[in-house]
Design an enzyme around this catalytic site. Structure first.
Site, PDB file in Angstrom:
ATOM      1  N   ARG A 158       1.086  -1.066   0.076  1.00 25.94           N
ATOM      2  CA  ARG A 158      -0.205   0.266  -0.006  1.00 25.94           C
ATOM      3  C   ARG A 158       0.901   1.662   0.253  1.00 25.94           C
ATOM      4  NH1 ARG A 158      -4.395  -0.042   4.573  1.00 25.94           N
ATOM      5  NH2 ARG A 158      -2.668   1.020   6.057  1.00 25.94           N
ATOM      6  N   LYS A 214      -2.284   6.599   1.695  1.00 27.73           N
ATOM      7  CA  LYS A 214      -2.261   7.068   2.608  1.00 27.73           C
ATOM      8  C   LYS A 214      -1.225   8.642   3.114  1.00 27.73           C
ATOM      9  CE  LYS A 214      -2.632   4.475   7.488  1.00 27.73           C
ATOM     10  NZ  LYS A 214      -4.547   4.222   7.927  1.00 27.73           N
ATOM     11  N   GLU A 272     -16.100   7.138   4.971  1.00 26.34           N
ATOM     12  CA  GLU A 272     -15.493   6.497   5.856  1.00 26.34           C
ATOM     13  C   GLU A 272     -15.229   7.936   6.714  1.00 26.34           C
ATOM     14  OE1 GLU A 272     -11.291   5.273   6.067  1.00 26.34           O
ATOM     15  OE2 GLU A 272     -11.405   6.171   3.517  1.00 26.34           O
TER      16      GLU A 272
HETATM   17  C1  LIG Z   1      -5.560   3.393   7.859  1.00 29.37           C
HETATM   18  C2  LIG Z   1      -6.369   4.403   7.573  1.00 29.37           C
HETATM   19  C3  LIG Z   1      -7.374   3.623   7.569  1.00 29.37           C
HETATM   20  C4  LIG Z   1      -7.317   2.138   8.189  1.00 29.37           C
HETATM   21  O1  LIG Z   1      -6.502   1.239   7.805  1.00 29.37           O
HETATM   22  P1  LIG Z   1      -5.937  -0.051   8.267  1.00 29.37           P
HETATM   23  O2  LIG Z   1      -5.029  -0.726   7.113  1.00 29.37           O
HETATM   24  O3  LIG Z   1      -7.107  -1.361   8.669  1.00 29.37           O
HETATM   25  O4  LIG Z   1      -5.767   0.429   9.220  1.00 29.37           O
HETATM   26  C5  LIG Z   1      -8.980   3.377   7.189  1.00 29.37           C
HETATM   27  N1  LIG Z   1      -9.186   4.717   6.718  1.00 29.37           N
HETATM   28  C6  LIG Z   1      -8.399   5.674   6.438  1.00 29.37           C
HETATM   29  C7  LIG Z   1      -7.958   7.060   6.033  1.00 29.37           C
HETATM   30  C8  LIG Z   1      -6.992   5.253   6.800  1.00 29.37           C
HETATM   31  O5  LIG Z   1      -5.746   6.700   6.590  1.00 29.37           O
END
Ligand SMILES: *Cc1c(COP(=O)(O)O)cnc(C)c1O
Length: 341
Positions: free
Chosen positions: A82, A184, A220
């Site tokens: 990722r 991210k 989300e």
């Molecule tokens: C990191 C993150 C998540 C959760 O991802 P995981 O890989 O399950 O920790 C969800 N939404 C956003 C915006 C994130 O930055």
């Protein structure tokens, strides 16, 4: 190494500098070898790309002690992949997956006394991140970068019990259509802070962001994906190009389908459907699953059927299965648990 003495049971989610962190630099078009360092500070030029145009991406994962005394991380290869995707979208040189994996293992190994014991329910939270150190004043990608990975011990997310939270529908958008919501990057968080503080000032725990184009679909929260469960027990997760692909969510989908024989739908979820769901929750590395008991849309209250007292039965089963796998008590799919020796 001297044994660390911390009150593991009172740890929250905060930063504390621990023994060692990993650093690698990118320069002259290539990555140099990474190494551990004692220094928690980062010297930067005043014109560094991170300071001027916000070139930064990051990851988050945890190292745990299992019941039988092993030290493990959960699917670190997925974080490595990722971060490659995130880096490319911000025009940064991706960290090679092998270097990412080496950084995880070396930091965990060098800080093994800082990993909370199994019984505490805590973990060593690991924060890999990549940022521009090269100077830029005309707008363009920098030509020098640094990859770092540090750890910080964190407590049991649910040390005060599992309590459903109340969230509100935000008037702000988290990500643009065709923007950067699916990677991210720190910049997504910078722009979510005002919405977060606004929600908190009104007494809500979190925001529910809707799709920015039509504001009719669920996206989300600022840092966690949604999970919903229908009255007949189907797991439903929102699908959109601007949602961050949570590794926890993808793992829960696999568990639901392959281990628990559940029906799963990964599809656009209209906000109008929320009132009909039997259970709702948020998922991410920090909590695995945090139940949502109430959603408030500008004064209109939607009470989720599972209520404000506890996590619903289907999400509880999913939560226990994933935690069981992470803690080495349940056999998970091949390759999910990475042991650090
Ligand atoms: C990191 C993150 C998540 C959760 O991802 P995981 O890989 O399950 O920790 C969800 N939404 C956003 C915006 C994130 O930055």
């Amino acid at each position: 190494m001297t044994k660390v003495s911390l009150d593991w049971s009172s740890l929250g989610f905060g930063y504390m500098p621990i023994s060692k962190r990993y650093v690698a630099t990118y320069k002259d078009g290539k990555w140099g070898p990474g190494a551990l360092t004692d220094d928690p500070t980062v010297p930067l030029n005043e014109c560094a790309g991170i300071l001027q145009y916000c070139q930064q991406v990051f990851e988050g994962l945890k190292a745990y002690k299992t019941k039988d005394g092993r030290t493990v991380t959960f699917r670190p290869d997925q974080n490595a992949k990722r971060m490659v995707d995130s880096a490319k979208r911000i025009e940064m040189p991706p960290v090679p997956e092998a270097m990412f994996m080496e950084a995880v293992d070396e930091v965990v190994r060098a800080n093994k006394d800082w990993i909370p014991p199994f019984e505490s329910g805590g973990a060593l939270y690991l924060r890999p991140y990549l940022f521009a150190t090269g100077s830029v004043i005309g707008v363009k990608p920098a030509d020098e970068y640094q990859f770092r990975l540090f750890g910080t011990p964190v407590g049991n997310y649910f040390k005060n019990g599992v309590k459903p939270i109340t969230i509100c529908v935000s008037d702000f958008d988290r990500a643009a259509p065709r923007g950067t919501g699916h990677i991210k990057a720190g910049l997504n968080y910078a722009m979510s802070l005002h919405a977060y503080m606004t929600a908190h000032a009104k007494g809500f725990d979190e925001n529910m962001y809707l799709d920015p184009a039509t504001r009719t679909y669920v996206e989300e929260t600022g840092g966690a994906n949604f999970l919903f469960v229908t009255k007949d027990g189907t797991l439903v997760t929102p699908k959109s190009d601007s949602i961050l692909p949570s590794i926890t969510r993808r793992s829960l989908i696999t568990i639901a389908e392959d281990m628990l024989g559940m029906k799963v739908e990964h599809r656009p979820v209209a906000f109008s459907e929320v009132a009909d769901f039997a259970e709702a929750g948020l998922c991410g590395t920090a909590a695995v699953i945090c139940p949502v008991g109430r959603v408030v849309d500008h004064g209109k209250v939607i009470d989720i059927k599972s209520g404000m007292d506890e996590m619903g039965p289907v999400l509880t089963k999913l939560y226990k299965t994933l935690r069981g796998i992470q803690m080495g008590e349940i056999e998970g799919p091949k390759g999910w648990i990475h042991e650090v020796k």
